[in-house]
Write a protein that holds these residues in place. Sequence first.
Motif, PDB file in Angstrom:
ATOM      1  N   ARG A  56     -10.798  39.252  -1.149  1.00  0.00           N
ATOM      2  CA  ARG A  56      -9.884  39.954  -0.260  1.00  0.00           C
ATOM      3  C   ARG A  56     -10.137  39.656   1.210  1.00  0.00           C
ATOM      4  NH1 ARG A  56      -6.864  44.327  -2.110  1.00  0.00           N
ATOM      5  NH2 ARG A  56      -6.133  44.329   0.030  1.00  0.00           N
ATOM      6  N   THR A  57     -11.396  39.382   1.548  1.00  0.00           N
ATOM      7  CA  THR A  57     -11.714  39.002   2.917  1.00  0.00           C
ATOM      8  C   THR A  57     -13.040  38.255   2.919  1.00  0.00           C
ATOM      9  OG1 THR A  57     -11.917  39.769   5.217  1.00  0.00           O
ATOM     10  CG2 THR A  57     -12.946  41.133   3.531  1.00  0.00           C
ATOM     11  N   ALA A  58     -13.184  37.328   3.844  1.00  0.00           N
ATOM     12  CA  ALA A  58     -14.423  36.570   3.982  1.00  0.00           C
ATOM     13  C   ALA A  58     -14.691  36.379   5.465  1.00  0.00           C
ATOM     14  CB  ALA A  58     -14.311  35.218   3.283  1.00  0.00           C
ATOM     15  N   CYS A  59     -15.959  36.332   5.807  1.00  0.00           N
ATOM     16  CA  CYS A  59     -16.356  36.161   7.202  1.00  0.00           C
ATOM     17  C   CYS A  59     -17.585  35.274   7.229  1.00  0.00           C
ATOM     18  CB  CYS A  59     -16.665  37.524   7.819  1.00  0.00           C
ATOM     19  SG  CYS A  59     -17.131  37.445   9.561  1.00  0.00           S
ATOM     20  N   ALA A  60     -17.645  34.354   8.181  1.00  0.00           N
ATOM     21  CA  ALA A  60     -18.806  33.473   8.310  1.00  0.00           C
ATOM     22  C   ALA A  60     -19.087  33.233   9.786  1.00  0.00           C
ATOM     23  CB  ALA A  60     -18.548  32.145   7.602  1.00  0.00           C
ATOM     24  N   LEU A  61     -20.369  33.081  10.100  1.00  0.00           N
ATOM     25  CA  LEU A  61     -20.728  32.751  11.478  1.00  0.00           C
ATOM     26  C   LEU A  61     -20.130  31.414  11.877  1.00  0.00           C
ATOM     27  CD1 LEU A  61     -24.453  33.927  11.684  1.00  0.00           C
ATOM     28  CD2 LEU A  61     -22.400  35.086  12.501  1.00  0.00           C
ATOM     29  N   ASN A  62     -20.020  30.504  10.893  1.00  0.00           N
ATOM     30  CA  ASN A  62     -19.352  29.226  11.112  1.00  0.00           C
ATOM     31  C   ASN A  62     -17.985  29.285  10.429  1.00  0.00           C
ATOM     32  OD1 ASN A  62     -18.472  26.627  11.326  1.00  0.00           O
ATOM     33  ND2 ASN A  62     -20.076  25.715  10.066  1.00  0.00           N
ATOM     34  N   PRO A  63     -16.917  29.563  11.181  1.00  0.00           N
ATOM     35  CA  PRO A  63     -15.587  29.746  10.585  1.00  0.00           C
ATOM     36  C   PRO A  63     -15.091  28.544   9.777  1.00  0.00           C
ATOM     37  CG  PRO A  63     -15.601  30.436  12.879  1.00  0.00           C
ATOM     38  CD  PRO A  63     -16.901  29.737  12.631  1.00  0.00           C
ATOM     39  N   GLU A  64     -15.634  27.347  10.054  1.00  0.00           N
ATOM     40  CA  GLU A  64     -15.193  26.166   9.308  1.00  0.00           C
ATOM     41  C   GLU A  64     -15.506  26.292   7.817  1.00  0.00           C
ATOM     42  OE1 GLU A  64     -16.874  22.686  11.061  1.00  0.00           O
ATOM     43  OE2 GLU A  64     -15.861  22.991  12.982  1.00  0.00           O
ATOM     44  N   GLU A  65     -16.525  27.050   7.482  1.00  0.00           N
ATOM     45  CA  GLU A  65     -16.879  27.232   6.074  1.00  0.00           C
ATOM     46  C   GLU A  65     -15.739  27.875   5.306  1.00  0.00           C
ATOM     47  OE1 GLU A  65     -20.386  28.775   4.570  1.00  0.00           O
ATOM     48  OE2 GLU A  65     -21.710  27.615   5.846  1.00  0.00           O
ATOM     49  N   ILE A  66     -15.045  28.799   5.952  1.00  0.00           N
ATOM     50  CA  ILE A  66     -13.922  29.465   5.297  1.00  0.00           C
ATOM     51  C   ILE A  66     -12.698  28.564   5.338  1.00  0.00           C
ATOM     52  CG2 ILE A  66     -12.399  31.472   5.357  1.00  0.00           C
ATOM     53  CD1 ILE A  66     -14.762  33.004   6.618  1.00  0.00           C
ATOM     54  N   ALA A  67     -12.438  27.978   6.499  1.00  0.00           N
ATOM     55  CA  ALA A  67     -11.248  27.140   6.676  1.00  0.00           C
ATOM     56  C   ALA A  67     -11.262  25.930   5.745  1.00  0.00           C
ATOM     57  CB  ALA A  67     -11.146  26.685   8.131  1.00  0.00           C
ATOM     58  N   ASP A  68     -12.447  25.380   5.505  1.00  0.00           N
ATOM     59  CA  ASP A  68     -12.543  24.181   4.667  1.00  0.00           C
ATOM     60  C   ASP A  68     -12.735  24.480   3.190  1.00  0.00           C
ATOM     61  OD1 ASP A  68     -12.311  22.754   6.955  1.00  0.00           O
ATOM     62  OD2 ASP A  68     -14.442  22.278   7.145  1.00  0.00           O
ATOM     63  N   ASP A  69     -12.541  25.757   2.820  1.00  0.00           N
ATOM     64  CA  ASP A  69     -12.670  26.153   1.421  1.00  0.00           C
ATOM     65  C   ASP A  69     -14.045  25.783   0.858  1.00  0.00           C
ATOM     66  OD1 ASP A  69     -11.730  27.417  -0.864  1.00  0.00           O
ATOM     67  OD2 ASP A  69     -11.029  25.548  -1.751  1.00  0.00           O
ATOM     68  N   GLN A  70     -15.064  25.944   1.679  1.00  0.00           N
ATOM     69  CA  GLN A  70     -16.422  25.648   1.236  1.00  0.00           C
ATOM     70  C   GLN A  70     -17.230  26.935   1.044  1.00  0.00           C
ATOM     71  OE1 GLN A  70     -18.202  22.964   4.034  1.00  0.00           O
ATOM     72  NE2 GLN A  70     -16.633  21.422   3.780  1.00  0.00           N
ATOM     73  N   PHE A  71     -16.541  28.047   0.924  1.00  0.00           N
ATOM     74  CA  PHE A  71     -17.227  29.324   0.831  1.00  0.00           C
ATOM     75  C   PHE A  71     -17.725  29.524  -0.600  1.00  0.00           C
ATOM     76  CE2 PHE A  71     -18.185  33.730   1.130  1.00  0.00           C
ATOM     77  CZ  PHE A  71     -18.396  33.971   2.474  1.00  0.00           C
ATOM     78  N   LYS A  72     -18.825  28.866  -0.916  1.00  0.00           N
ATOM     79  CA  LYS A  72     -19.386  28.936  -2.258  1.00  0.00           C
ATOM     80  C   LYS A  72     -20.414  30.056  -2.316  1.00  0.00           C
ATOM     81  CE  LYS A  72     -17.147  25.135  -3.134  1.00  0.00           C
ATOM     82  NZ  LYS A  72     -15.807  25.210  -3.650  1.00  0.00           N
TER      83      LYS A  72
END
Length: 184
Positions: A56-72
Amino acid sequence: AKGQLALLLKTSRLLCSTLDTQAVLDNLMSQVVQVLGAERGVVMLREEAGGEWQTRTACALNPEEIADDQFKMSRGVIDRVCQEGVSVLTSDALLDSRFRNQASVNLYNRRSILCVPIVISQRVLGIIYVDHRLSSGAFDEDARELLEGIANQAAVALENALLYETLQRVHETSMAAARQELAA
């Protein structure tokens, strides 16, 4: 400790201020990541028992992790919390006998992981998950207790929002039926 108490109070005000669950979850996750010093965090929910888990929501100090669909994430940790309904805190998942043989922990090089259930009516409706790849021991028992307190508040807010959505649907259905009856 002062920052954690401030987060708990802010979360309480946030969750009571609106029935817009998405806005609450987004704000909640960014606050949790910041105060706990996590690299990343995510809230997952499921609509009904046995249903699919949705991020439902994700947050990362490095926003590219979310944008690049690398949020493993560690599915092993998440599955355990979902099935058992209890929090998991590991200081170093790579050395933790519960998780060190799991592919997701090794593949994504997870160190510190904290995951707590969101429980409504004795059913796990969702989870709050945070991790840190580089630091061992990034989260402690105080962080676990804080996140459990936030999850309890989130459970009440989500239950209210779900009831509100149900009432809205019933009202809309009733109004549509009434309009059809008047038109006949």
